[in-house]
Design a protein around this motif. Structure first.
Motif, PDB file in Angstrom:
ATOM      1  N   ILE A 113       0.859  -1.196   0.000  1.00 43.30           N
ATOM      2  CA  ILE A 113       0.000   0.000   0.000  1.00 43.30           C
ATOM      3  C   ILE A 113       0.895   1.245   0.000  1.00 43.30           C
ATOM      4  CG2 ILE A 113      -1.871   1.220   1.180  1.00 43.30           C
ATOM      5  CD1 ILE A 113      -1.280  -2.146   2.512  1.00 43.30           C
ATOM      6  N   HIS A 114       0.773   2.081  -1.033  1.00 39.89           N
ATOM      7  CA  HIS A 114       1.592   3.287  -1.132  1.00 39.89           C
ATOM      8  C   HIS A 114       0.744   4.502  -0.794  1.00 39.89           C
ATOM      9  CE1 HIS A 114      -0.488   4.359  -4.864  1.00 39.89           C
ATOM     10  NE2 HIS A 114      -0.453   3.075  -5.127  1.00 39.89           N
ATOM     11  N   THR A 115       1.395   5.568  -0.357  1.00 35.37           N
ATOM     12  CA  THR A 115       0.641   6.792  -0.115  1.00 35.37           C
ATOM     13  C   THR A 115       0.497   7.581  -1.422  1.00 35.37           C
ATOM     14  OG1 THR A 115       0.281   8.579   1.471  1.00 35.37           O
ATOM     15  CG2 THR A 115       2.522   8.374   0.544  1.00 35.37           C
ATOM     16  N   ALA A 116      -0.144   8.745  -1.340  1.00 36.88           N
ATOM     17  CA  ALA A 116      -0.407   9.544  -2.549  1.00 36.88           C
ATOM     18  C   ALA A 116       0.887  10.211  -3.030  1.00 36.88           C
ATOM     19  CB  ALA A 116      -1.446  10.615  -2.224  1.00 36.88           C
ATOM     20  N   PRO A 117       0.966  10.551  -4.319  1.00 34.64           N
ATOM     21  CA  PRO A 117       2.120  11.303  -4.814  1.00 34.64           C
ATOM     22  C   PRO A 117       1.995  12.783  -4.462  1.00 34.64           C
ATOM     23  CG  PRO A 117       0.582  10.931  -6.598  1.00 34.64           C
ATOM     24  CD  PRO A 117      -0.013  10.261  -5.385  1.00 34.64           C
ATOM     25  N   GLU A 118       3.141  13.454  -4.362  1.00 34.58           N
ATOM     26  CA  GLU A 118       3.108  14.909  -4.267  1.00 34.58           C
ATOM     27  C   GLU A 118       2.827  15.447  -5.673  1.00 34.58           C
ATOM     28  OE1 GLU A 118       6.062  16.720  -1.161  1.00 34.58           O
ATOM     29  OE2 GLU A 118       7.105  15.141  -2.262  1.00 34.58           O
ATOM     30  N   LEU A 122      -6.801  -5.041  -3.052  1.00 33.54           N
ATOM     31  CA  LEU A 122      -6.682  -4.747  -1.621  1.00 33.54           C
ATOM     32  C   LEU A 122      -7.887  -3.959  -1.104  1.00 33.54           C
ATOM     33  CD1 LEU A 122      -4.327  -4.293   0.769  1.00 33.54           C
ATOM     34  CD2 LEU A 122      -4.698  -1.976  -0.028  1.00 33.54           C
ATOM     35  N   ARG A 123      -8.418  -3.090  -1.983  1.00 34.31           N
ATOM     36  CA  ARG A 123      -9.457  -2.164  -1.542  1.00 34.31           C
ATOM     37  C   ARG A 123     -10.712  -2.883  -1.071  1.00 34.31           C
ATOM     38  NH1 ARG A 123      -8.413   1.385  -6.859  1.00 34.31           N
ATOM     39  NH2 ARG A 123      -8.276  -0.747  -7.601  1.00 34.31           N
ATOM     40  N   GLN A 124     -10.997  -4.056  -1.667  1.00 37.58           N
ATOM     41  CA  GLN A 124     -12.214  -4.759  -1.255  1.00 37.58           C
ATOM     42  C   GLN A 124     -12.160  -5.117   0.224  1.00 37.58           C
ATOM     43  OE1 GLN A 124     -13.326  -7.957  -3.823  1.00 37.58           O
ATOM     44  NE2 GLN A 124     -14.038  -6.515  -5.374  1.00 37.58           N
ATOM     45  N   LEU A 167      -0.820 -11.639  -3.896  1.00 36.56           N
ATOM     46  CA  LEU A 167      -0.470 -10.225  -3.730  1.00 36.56           C
ATOM     47  C   LEU A 167      -1.759  -9.414  -3.627  1.00 36.56           C
ATOM     48  CD1 LEU A 167       1.281  -7.618  -3.853  1.00 36.56           C
ATOM     49  CD2 LEU A 167       1.223  -7.846  -6.357  1.00 36.56           C
ATOM     50  N   TYR A 168      -1.862  -8.586  -2.592  1.00 37.44           N
ATOM     51  CA  TYR A 168      -2.971  -7.646  -2.448  1.00 37.44           C
ATOM     52  C   TYR A 168      -2.457  -6.256  -2.800  1.00 37.44           C
ATOM     53  CZ  TYR A 168      -5.589 -11.249  -0.026  1.00 37.44           C
ATOM     54  OH  TYR A 168      -6.256 -12.397   0.292  1.00 37.44           O
ATOM     55  N   PHE A 169      -3.117  -5.618  -3.765  1.00 37.72           N
ATOM     56  CA  PHE A 169      -2.628  -4.345  -4.292  1.00 37.72           C
ATOM     57  C   PHE A 169      -3.798  -3.617  -4.945  1.00 37.72           C
ATOM     58  CE2 PHE A 169      -0.767  -2.115  -8.049  1.00 37.72           C
ATOM     59  CZ  PHE A 169      -0.036  -1.170  -7.355  1.00 37.72           C
TER      60      PHE A 169
END
Ligand SMILES: [Mn+2]
Length: 440
Positions: free
Chosen positions: A26-31, A162-164, A124-126
């Protein structure tokens, strides 16, 4: 900074348990650049934040399920030189300790460390499809592993969204989240009252908008939860009006849809009031109708009902009102059937509310092969908005005294075990209360 470690750890553990095996990335948002050298204010990704409480950009969390569960953070290096320019950053060691991760690494090590973590995992959950950049990056990692098949390394054979899993978790608010959302709702409710006291004929919409920003920031909210709608007169009939640059005329209504974000959590309130402090007869007719519809809808928010019950209740009241006020012709059933009411009420009556103003979560229960999807039942600790409205553009089939009246009334509502709890009641709402607040 005060981190609720127990809360965020429990969320990660719960997600890991529901994965049963495999790895989640899980990544955060981009700048995002606004223009040269200048960024838009950074807002973390809601999924990433939900699982970490970590607000820095350039961060990734990896969760490993199975016999040796682990949570691993990747974040920016401690960097005194950059901190002189941009401010404090935790660095891997302090972040691991403060936020309760099992391991933490520099974000610069992600590409190498992730291959070891991904190797030989079954699943893999993504969030596939959320970001083209990340899709490509993850695909490259999978291909790198596939290229090592002959040395006995395998890539995950299955990729899950992953979102589910996380959406279902986010739908049920914890006591910690409910407390935050109450505070967010309170700040926004007070801001609406402040606006009612402030607004006067001949002011500009943006002057009233500024009152919201002032009240949000001085009470500790980090941002508006969405672009505020401050819509005088006919502008209220544009559902997503955001120019906020017109003059407020004596005799017009002012519709304001504005809420704040407090530690990630949104409030979302709409109030509509007369610019000069006194509803005209026609305005009062429509306002009372929308308010009655909202009361009817809120009365349906309880665990005995499904998601759509409040909408159906609001629609029932509105359609009868449209007929009584000669806006629609025919029987209630006919107006519902033909959809003629949509000339004046063209949106639904609410949405989930949480980290996102239109929060995560399915509105229908998962369907099986032989039954069609049904509206899901409301359950305790779900948070939603209830926001019926009525928007009357000038038209031949409409009595002229109703032209350009646009009204929406929106509150934030928590489903409880015994009914519901309206978090935003402090914002004046009845005709008498609004006129009273505006006198003061
Ligand atoms: Mn809303």
């Amino acid at each position: 900074m005060n981190i609720n470690l127990t809360e965020f750890k429990a969320r990660r553990q719960k997600l890991i348990a529901s994965m049963s095996e495999g790895i989640a990335i899980i990544h955060t948002a981009p700048e995002v650049f606004r223009n040269r050298d200048s960024h838009y204010p950074f807002r973390f990704d809601s999924y990433f934040y939900y699982l970490t409480g970590f607000k820095e950009p350039e961060s990734v969390v990896i969760l490993i399920a199975g016999s040796a569960p682990k949570s691993i953070l990747f974040c920016r290096d401690k960097d005194i030189e950059r901190e002189i320019w941009d401010g404090f950053r935790y660095g891997a060691d302090a972040a691991r300790e403060t936020f309760g991760f099992d391991e933490a690494y520099s974000i610069n090590e992600l590409d190498t460390v992730v291959l070891k973590l991904l190797a030989n995992q079954a699943k893999l959950y993504f969030s596939l499809g959320e970001s083209a950049t990340w899709d490509a990056r993850v695909t490259a990692w999978l291909n790198a592993l596939r290229a090592q098949t002959r040395s006995g390394v395998s890539a995950p054979a299955e990729v899950y969204d992953l979102r589910q899993l996380v959406d279902e978790m986010r739908l049920y608010k914890s006591p910690y989240e409910i407390d935050l959302m109450r505070r967010s709702a309170n700040i926004a409710a007070n801001a609406h009252n402040r606006a009612m006291q402030f607004a006067k004929p001949n002011m500009m919409e943006y002057e009233v908008e500024a009152e919201f920003l002032h009240e949000f920031y001085r009470k500790g909210a980090q941002a508006p939860a969405y672009t505020s709608i401050v819509a005088g007169g006919a502008n209220a009939c544009t559902l997503h009006y955001s120019a906020n640059n017109a003059k407020l005329n004596d005799g017009d209504l002012l519709l304001i849809d504005a809420g704040c974000e407090l530690d990630g959590y949104a409030s979302d309130i709409t109030r509509t009031f007369p610019v000069n402090g006194k509803f005209s007869a026609a305005q009062k007719d429509i306002y009372t109708l929308v308010l009655t519809a909202q009361h009817a809808a809120i009365a349906q928010v309880n665990i005995a009902n499904h998601w759509n019950a409040p909408h159906e209740a609001a629609l029932d009241v509105l359609i009868q009102g449209f007929i009584d006020l000669k806006l629609c012709k025919g029987s209630k059933d006919a107006v519902l059937e033909t959809g003629d009411y949509r000339q004046f009420y063209m949106h639904r009556t609410g949405h989930w509310l949480g980290l996102d103003v239109h929060d995560a979560g399915e509105y229908k229960a998962p369907k099986s092969n032989d039954t069609p999807a049904q509206w899901r039942m409301l359950e305790a600790n779900m948070m939603l908005t209830v926001e019926p409205g009525c928007y009357i553009r000038p038209a031949d089939n409409v009595p002229e005294h109703f032209w350009n009246i646009g009204i929406r009334i929106e509150d934030d509502v928590l489903v409880t075990s015994h009914g519901c709890d309206v978090l935003t009641l402090k914002a004046a709402k009845s005709v008498a209360d609004i006129e009273d607040v505006m006198q003061r």
